[in-house]
Design a protein around this motif. Structure first.
Motif, short mmCIF file in Angstrom:
data_model
loop_
_atom_site.label_atom_id
_atom_site.label_comp_id
_atom_site.label_asym_id
_atom_site.label_seq_id
_atom_site.Cartn_x
_atom_site.Cartn_y
_atom_site.Cartn_z
N ARG A 45 9.68 -13.15 -13.36
CA ARG A 45 8.48 -14.06 -12.95
C ARG A 45 7.70 -14.31 -14.17
O ARG A 45 7.22 -13.12 -14.73
N SER B 89 5.66 -16.78 0.69
CA SER B 89 4.97 -17.83 -0.36
C SER B 89 3.71 -18.05 -0.42
O SER B 89 2.72 -17.96 -1.34
N THR C 98 2.97 -13.05 -13.74
CA THR C 98 2.70 -11.54 -13.05
C THR C 98 1.40 -10.89 -13.23
O THR C 98 1.02 -10.85 -14.55
N ASP D 295 1.46 -15.22 -1.24
CA ASP D 295 1.35 -14.68 -2.58
C ASP D 295 0.35 -15.93 -3.40
O ASP D 295 -0.33 -15.47 -4.33
N TYR D 296 0.60 -17.43 -2.83
CA TYR D 296 -0.21 -18.11 -3.68
C TYR D 296 -1.84 -17.86 -2.96
O TYR D 296 -2.78 -18.13 -4.00
N THR E 53 7.07 -12.30 -1.97
CA THR E 53 8.37 -12.75 -2.15
C THR E 53 9.20 -12.04 -2.89
O THR E 53 10.63 -12.34 -2.92
N TYR F 138 4.45 -8.33 -5.15
CA TYR F 138 4.45 -9.68 -4.65
C TYR F 138 5.38 -9.71 -3.21
O TYR F 138 6.35 -9.18 -3.46
N TYR G 173 -3.02 -15.06 -5.35
CA TYR G 173 -3.39 -15.75 -6.65
C TYR G 173 -4.52 -16.46 -6.81
O TYR G 173 -5.17 -16.01 -7.92
#
Length: 562
Positions: A429, A392, A432, A395-396, A453, A451, A399
């Motif tokens: 999601r 997680s 995306t 992924d953040y 996750t 991703y 991003y």
């Protein structure tokens, strides 16, 4: 042995006509015979089989194929020679002869290490790489037969996941040892004693001596090599493993797990796990590891011309945790958790940021294609440990990098416009990172970012310690194990596993095995009644670049012409 598969009448007349399935089966059969003879104590027969293997046409052809198919196929040695065409590859087979063989000096090259220092690599010529691969075919079965049970680096069918799972087995119980000796050998490849290698490695000593003493060229000067086996040689990892094998058995022999002290049973709780030149040894106390284990390890290494790195060899308590092979292993209130290490996370995110920075003006779909293999590769490596929370965070972090990338491209646009342009609602999601793309038929689809996750965390099944890929008694076990690995790689899609088995686990284009390590691509041939096939990534590029029509999986000639 029935028949003579290497007789001149059976030999291929060119590179395209070589039957790679037959070649692989022939070499594997000889390797299995070497293991059988070794286990039965028929050492003269072992030497005869090794000679037969290193002089066979099929083994030489496979050696050339290996060195022209790996990542270093476009990296030349001091002679600047490369084998890029089928004719050059076929001509190279005839060069692999023992008589008159003289290796050329290595080309010295440096790569950066994680600590900022430079690691020296010795790059052999293509001919020397192929010769090393050829002799590796003959010595690797013996290396596997005598390898330490809990050695996992540079071995067929073993990986870092096996080593980490063994660490979990050794440390997860309430009564498990609490102290760990983290060992690191100082410049292992560069300092192995040549005398020890020549006396203990069961291979042609004249050939081995030539490799060890060939020297290296740096700044146009020739330097001699008096010790070590160069990193960069295809046989070097096997020689390094054979040098360190025996340490686990020696420790268990000199320090039995159970002994009596004052009439009471006493357990030293010693376990050993090694991956290449990194290892850990567990114990009941720091004194046991420092005063009893460490001297044995140092004596073992000194005999081979090696020594431990003082700065990296430390004794740690399990509650403080330690990093091993990109994982952090630590007990939290008595519960053992293995997570991705902070160093591994930082290194991965740094790589992602570099890709994004280097593609500031690239199309979105191109950036996605560059990022996806990196993300998927790292995630697949970390999916077998406690990684949900880390995934997680990762992924953040990605991003945030992508948001900055998008904002930089449209400085005058608002947040909502940017979000609508680059992020879309796909499946469950809402955000995306994806780009609308059209295929050759004009149909639209989304090219989307992988991703972390989205990857399911699963438990890794460790290999049986005694399993030998060259022992015919373990053939069925390795086939089943590879099937399980491929099932994980295909994310539970049984249809892909069916295709893989229908193809006899091989790539129809090149004839080489498709494994979880080699990776694969699914190709849909054009034509009526065509079925999907599974091929290597390199072979997939070849198929598309030549616009090859593949009608049936069984039509091998069509693949060879491609």
């Amino acid at each position: 042995m029935n028949g003579k598969p290497c007789a001149s009448s059976d030999r291929a007349q060119n590179w395209e006509s070589i039957d790679w399935n037959k070649a692989s089966a022939y070499v594997k059969k000889l390797q299995m015979r070497i293991v059988k003879a070794q286990k039965e104590g028929h050492y003269s027969k072992v030497k005869s089989l090794q000679w037969l293997l290193t002089h066979s046409f099929y083994a030489k052809a496979l050696a050339v194929k290996r060195v022209t198919s790996n990542k270093g196929k476009r990296t030349s040695g001091v002679d600047h020679e490369l084998w890029l065409t089928p004719q050059a590859k076929f001509n190279a087979i005839a060069k692999l002869t023992r008589r008159g063989y003289r290796p050329q000096p290595l080309r010295r090259h440096y790569i950066a290490k994680k600590n900022g220092k430079m690691r020296p690599l010795g790059i052999p010529t293509m001919t020397d790489r192929a010769m090393q691969t050829l002799y590796k075919f003959a010595v690797e079965p013996i290396a596997e037969t005598y390898a330490d049970p809990n050695s996992y680096g540079f071995r067929i069918g073993r990986s870092t996941h096996d080593a980490i799972e063994q660490c979990f087995t050794d440390l997860n119980k309430a009564k498990s040892p609490e102290w760990i000796l983290e060992g690191d050998i100082k410049g292992c490849f560069d300092h192995i004693s040549h005398e020890w290698l020549l006396e203990n490695i069961p291979m042609d000593t004249q050939i081995l001596l030539k490799w060890l003493k060939c020297g290296f060229i740096e700044t146009r000067r020739l330097f001699p090599t008096e010790e070590g086996t160069p990193q960069g040689g295809t046989i070097s990892p096997t020689l390094m493993n054979m040098t360190l094998d025996g340490l686990e058995r020696l420790l268990k022999e000199k320090l039995p797990t159970r002994k009596k002290i004052n009439g009471k049973a006493h357990f030293n709780k010693m376990n050993f796990v090694r991956y290449a030149d990194d290892f850990i040894i567990t114990g009941e106390s720091p004194e046991f590891l420092r005063n009893e284990v460490l001297p044995i390890v140092q004596e073992f290494l000194t005999e081979r011309g090696l020594q431990l790195s003082e700065e990296k060899t430390v004794i740690t308590h399990i509650d403080d945790g330690f990093d091993f092979l990109g994982k952090n292993i630590r007990k939290y209130k008595g519960k053992l958790l293995i997570k991705p290490s902070k160093t591994a996370i930082k290194s991965f995110l740094g790589k992602v940021r570099d890709i994004i920075k280097d593609n500031k003006s690239a199309k979105q779909e191109i950036l996605i294609h560059k990022l996806n293999p990196v993300i998927q590769g790292w995630v697949n490596n970390q999916r077998f440990v406690v990684s949900s929370e880390v995934f997680s965070r990762v992924d953040y972090g990605i991003y945030q990098c992508l948001w900055q990338w998008a904002k930089r491209r449209h400085k005058k646009k608002g947040r909502k416009w940017i979000a609508k342009r680059y992020w879309h609602h796909i499946g469950d999601r809402k955000w995306t990172f994806s780009a609308l793309t059209k295929n050759t038929d004009g149909d639209s689809y989304y090219t989307k970012l992988e991703y972390a996750t989205d990857t399911k965390i699963i438990r890794f099944k460790k290999i049986v310690a005694e399993a030998n890929p060259f022992d015919e008694n373990w053939t069925e076990y390795f086939e089943e194990r590879e099937g399980e690995k491929m099932l994980h790689n295909t994310k539970g899609r049984e249809k892909l596993l069916t295709i893989w088995r229908r193809q006899n686990r091989r790539c129809p284009v090149c004839g080489e095995p498709i494994t979880s390590e080699t990776g694969f691509k699914v190709h849909t041939p054009t034509g009526k009644g065509a079925r999907k096939i599974m091929v290597h990534a390199e072979c997939h590029k070849k198929v598309h670049s030549l616009n090859t029509v593949l009608s049936r999986v069984s039509d091998k000639e069509a693949f060879r012409k491609a």
